[in-house]
Design an enzyme around this catalytic site. Structure first.
Site, mmCIF file in Angstrom:
data_model
loop_
_atom_site.group_PDB
_atom_site.id
_atom_site.type_symbol
_atom_site.label_atom_id
_atom_site.label_comp_id
_atom_site.label_asym_id
_atom_site.label_seq_id
_atom_site.Cartn_x
_atom_site.Cartn_y
_atom_site.Cartn_z
ATOM 1 N N TYR A 109 -7.434 -0.578 63.695
ATOM 2 C CA TYR A 109 -7.087 -1.482 64.817
ATOM 3 C C TYR A 109 -6.019 -2.459 64.296
ATOM 4 C CZ TYR A 109 -11.786 0.023 66.376
ATOM 5 O OH TYR A 109 -12.906 0.734 66.720
ATOM 6 N N GLN A 138 -1.982 -12.129 67.307
ATOM 7 C CA GLN A 138 -2.872 -13.289 67.359
ATOM 8 C C GLN A 138 -2.143 -14.463 68.018
ATOM 9 O OE1 GLN A 138 -6.010 -13.496 66.641
ATOM 10 N NE2 GLN A 138 -6.476 -11.785 65.285
ATOM 11 N N ASP A 148 -10.495 -4.619 62.690
ATOM 12 C CA ASP A 148 -10.258 -5.791 63.544
ATOM 13 C C ASP A 148 -10.244 -5.314 64.988
ATOM 14 O OD1 ASP A 148 -9.505 -8.141 64.714
ATOM 15 O OD2 ASP A 148 -7.546 -8.272 63.740
ATOM 16 N N CYS A 187 -6.958 -32.283 80.646
ATOM 17 C CA CYS A 187 -6.135 -31.417 81.490
ATOM 18 C C CYS A 187 -6.356 -31.689 82.969
ATOM 19 C CB CYS A 187 -6.476 -29.961 81.166
ATOM 20 S SG CYS A 187 -5.579 -28.813 82.202
ATOM 21 N N CYS A 211 -10.077 -22.671 79.037
ATOM 22 C CA CYS A 211 -10.593 -23.887 78.385
ATOM 23 C C CYS A 211 -11.935 -24.367 78.937
ATOM 24 C CB CYS A 211 -9.584 -25.034 78.493
ATOM 25 S SG CYS A 211 -8.054 -24.668 77.681
ATOM 26 N N GLU A 261 -3.635 2.375 64.930
ATOM 27 C CA GLU A 261 -3.594 1.530 66.132
ATOM 28 C C GLU A 261 -3.289 2.409 67.343
ATOM 29 O OE1 GLU A 261 -3.719 -1.734 67.355
ATOM 30 O OE2 GLU A 261 -2.896 -0.893 69.192
ATOM 31 N N CYS A 269 0.796 -25.941 80.548
ATOM 32 C CA CYS A 269 -0.535 -25.816 79.970
ATOM 33 C C CYS A 269 -0.526 -26.486 78.600
ATOM 34 C CB CYS A 269 -0.906 -24.336 79.845
ATOM 35 S SG CYS A 269 -2.360 -24.064 78.818
ATOM 36 N N CYS A 299 -9.039 -24.389 86.813
ATOM 37 C CA CYS A 299 -8.481 -23.279 86.023
ATOM 38 C C CYS A 299 -9.612 -22.609 85.253
ATOM 39 C CB CYS A 299 -7.447 -23.850 85.060
ATOM 40 S SG CYS A 299 -6.924 -22.709 83.776
ATOM 41 N N CYS A 329 -13.534 -10.615 67.102
ATOM 42 C CA CYS A 329 -13.329 -11.664 68.107
ATOM 43 C C CYS A 329 -14.548 -11.780 69.012
ATOM 44 C CB CYS A 329 -12.054 -11.414 68.905
ATOM 45 S SG CYS A 329 -11.954 -9.775 69.599
HETATM 46 N N1 SAH Z 1 -5.278 -6.519 63.399
HETATM 47 C C1 SAH Z 1 -4.320 -6.828 64.423
HETATM 48 C C2 SAH Z 1 -4.759 -6.440 65.826
HETATM 49 C C3 SAH Z 1 -6.161 -6.787 66.225
HETATM 50 S S1 SAH Z 1 -6.508 -6.733 67.962
HETATM 51 C C4 SAH Z 1 -3.914 -8.274 64.361
HETATM 52 O O1 SAH Z 1 -4.567 -9.094 63.692
HETATM 53 O O2 SAH Z 1 -2.899 -8.627 64.955
HETATM 54 C C5 SAH Z 1 -7.214 -5.176 68.195
HETATM 55 C C6 SAH Z 1 -6.213 -4.069 68.247
HETATM 56 O O3 SAH Z 1 -6.933 -2.848 68.432
HETATM 57 C C7 SAH Z 1 -5.201 -4.123 69.381
HETATM 58 O O4 SAH Z 1 -3.919 -4.003 68.831
HETATM 59 C C8 SAH Z 1 -5.548 -2.908 70.260
HETATM 60 O O5 SAH Z 1 -4.411 -2.318 70.852
HETATM 61 C C9 SAH Z 1 -6.169 -1.980 69.254
HETATM 62 N N2 SAH Z 1 -7.113 -0.959 69.742
HETATM 63 C C10 SAH Z 1 -7.955 -1.004 70.794
HETATM 64 N N3 SAH Z 1 -8.715 0.092 70.845
HETATM 65 C C11 SAH Z 1 -8.373 0.863 69.784
HETATM 66 C C12 SAH Z 1 -8.824 2.109 69.273
HETATM 67 N N4 SAH Z 1 -9.790 2.779 69.868
HETATM 68 N N5 SAH Z 1 -8.236 2.577 68.166
HETATM 69 C C13 SAH Z 1 -7.249 1.903 67.528
HETATM 70 N N6 SAH Z 1 -6.785 0.719 67.968
HETATM 71 C C14 SAH Z 1 -7.336 0.199 69.073
#
Ligand code: SAH
Length: 455
Positions: free
Chosen positions: A313, A284, A384, A72, A81, A334, A161, A78, A411
């Site tokens: 989440y 994602q 998640d 890059c 990466c 969510e 990018c 930047c 993550c």
């Molecule tokens: N499982 C989904 C999103 C994961 S990312 C996927 O794979 O696409 C994490 C998510 O948690 C985001 O959408 C974010 O808005 C949400 N989030 C953050 N804090 C939260 C909370 N306290 N309660 C519920 N959701 C939450």
């Protein structure tokens, strides 16, 4: 104590969460940009604090095994990466080690083995989302579009990018031309004045649909039609919208979405499930690896069709709907309302009737629903969370619900390991830990983990 501009030789032992090489000299910790574990470099001190210093690698004395010259043109300036100095194999090895270290050191699990990380066969042009700050550079008044430099809000002007889909350059060029011609002022973080803050673009790789969203310090942009005229000629672009963000904050998106032209969401598919994705919702960024991650989560959930599953989440319901076909019932929770609107619509359009979605903080909504409906049950819980991991209250409710299996998609391996410790102290055992490389080039790594209830 170091002084500014001092040059020190240092061997890089580790890498920080934000991608700086970490080394130690005379009891001080050095965070060195443009350096990766295994390098010995001559580092120039940029900022000296009491116990640590920020530095920049000026010269590589001994390169790390696997060190490469980044492809890059803006590597090093930047802020993205950070691992572009390493071959992809070395990047994967580093991420594997990061997950293993967290599991052992933070989690205290000496005997848990981590599966070999699943990488990409073609680790570039994978991202379906770009977000480019708009500002000014070098004292000039003209707006520039680009990426932030590491640890700063200085914009490194960028026309394309290599991590984004090929073709996105045309969108950046169209927005740049519009900004220059329309007189729409770039936002100034110092004064809070100016209009355009960020340009967001997202593409559904399965459908080719692209939506562009300008984040603005206001509710309208001048000559919006001219921008749409340019953008709508670009193959795939199906919509233009605005997001109002008037706060003095680093958070990119404000709370309000203002659709302007065409569609306000992008359609994409993962496996055979179709999704509508609002610019406000998390999705994602790496479709190829997302399928790998969700397939792993599905396998770990071990569904037979009789289970009640919670997806906490849940974003736009991606994992919920991916699992729904194999479960009796799925509940998704969510915090972002637009994401839950998408989730409900996504369930409908896919003909999935056994998924229910709730807006709110998982740590509040989940305990409340359980209290109001004592028989609701939980055979499998999927979480998640964002990088900060699960809320303590949520972990306590999960333990109280005593599901047979927990699938933890993370993550950030550090908060994952912290939370695993709590869950294991509460009667669970770790069965499998599978890292998946969702973010080639960056230090980030995704991990899917399965726990099962003991006794
Ligand atoms: N499982 C989904 C999103 C994961 S990312 C996927 O794979 O696409 C994490 C998510 O948690 C985001 O959408 C974010 O808005 C949400 N989030 C953050 N804090 C939260 C909370 N306290 N309660 C519920 N959701 C939450």
């Amino acid at each position: 104590m170091f002084s500014k501009n001092q040059i020190v030789p240092v061997t890089i032992e580790d890498i920080s969460d934000t991608g700086e090489g970490i080394g130690h000299v005379d009891g001080f910790t050095l965070f060195v940009s443009r350096a990766v574990p295994g390098d010995t470099v001559r580092a120039r001190i940029l900022k000296a604090k009491k116990t640590y210093a920020i530095a920049k690698a000026e010269e590589i004395l001994t390169p790390a095994p696997g060190r490469v010259t980044p492809e890059c043109p803006v590597a090093g300036s930047c802020g993205g990466c950070q691992l572009s100095y390493l071959s992809y194999e070395s990047q994967l090895a580093l991420k594997q080690k990061k997950v293993e270290d967290c599991i052992r050191r933070i989690g205290g699990f000496a005997d848990v083995s981590v599966q070999p990380i699943i990488g990409m066969s073609e680790p570039r042009a994978y991202r379906n989302k770009g977000q480019f700050p708009v500002g000014t550079a070098n004292g000039a008044k003209e707006p520039v579009l680009g990426f932030y430099a590491g640890h700063s809000h200085r914009i490194v002007p960028t026309k394309s990018c290599g991590m984004l889909w090929p073709g996105h350059e045309a969108i950046l060029a169209a927005v740049s031309e519009y900004l220059a011609a329309s007189g729409a002022r770039p936002y100034d973080e110092e004064t809070g004045r100016g209009l355009v803050r960020h340009v967001l673009m997202r593409k559904g790789f399965a459908t080719g649909e692209i939506v562009v969203c300008l984040v603005i310090n206001g509710t309208a942009i001048p000559a919006a039609e001219t921008l749409w005229e340019r953008l709508s000629k670009i193959p795939g672009v199906v919509g233009l919208c605005l997001n109002e963000n008037r706060e003095k904050t680093n958070v990119i998106l404000g709370k309000r979405l203002i659709p302007l032209f065409g569609k306000a969401s992008v359609t994409d598919c993962i496996g055979d499930v179709r999704f509508e994705i609002s610019p406000m919702a998390f999705y994602q960024v790496n479709p190829v690896q997302t399928k790998v991650l969700y397939d792993t989560a599905l396998a770990y959930a071990g569904l037979t069709g009789t289970e009640t599953v919670w997806d906490l989440y849940c974003g736009i319901g991606t994992i919920s709907l991916f699992l729904a076909k194999a479960a009796k019932k799925v509940y998704g929770v969510e915090i972002v309302p637009e994401a839950i609107e998408n989730a409900k619509e996504n369930a409908r359009t896919n003909g999935i009737a056994n998924a229910e979605f709730y807006v709110g903080a998982a740590e509040e909504v989940f305990p409340r629903l359980v209290k109001e409906n004592p028989d609701i049950g939980a055979d499998v819980i999927v979480v998640d969370p964002p990088r900060k991991g699960c809320d303590e209250k949520l972990l306590a409710t999960m333990l109280a619900m005593a599901p047979s299996r927990i699938v933890y998609v993370s993550c950030d391996p550090a908060t994952l390991a912290r939370d695993l410790k709590v869950l294991c102290a509460g009667g669970y055992r770790i069965d499998c830990v599978q890292p998946v490389d969702q973010f080639p080039g960056s230090v980030h790594v995704e991990t899917c983990c399965r726990l099962s209830k003991q006794g």
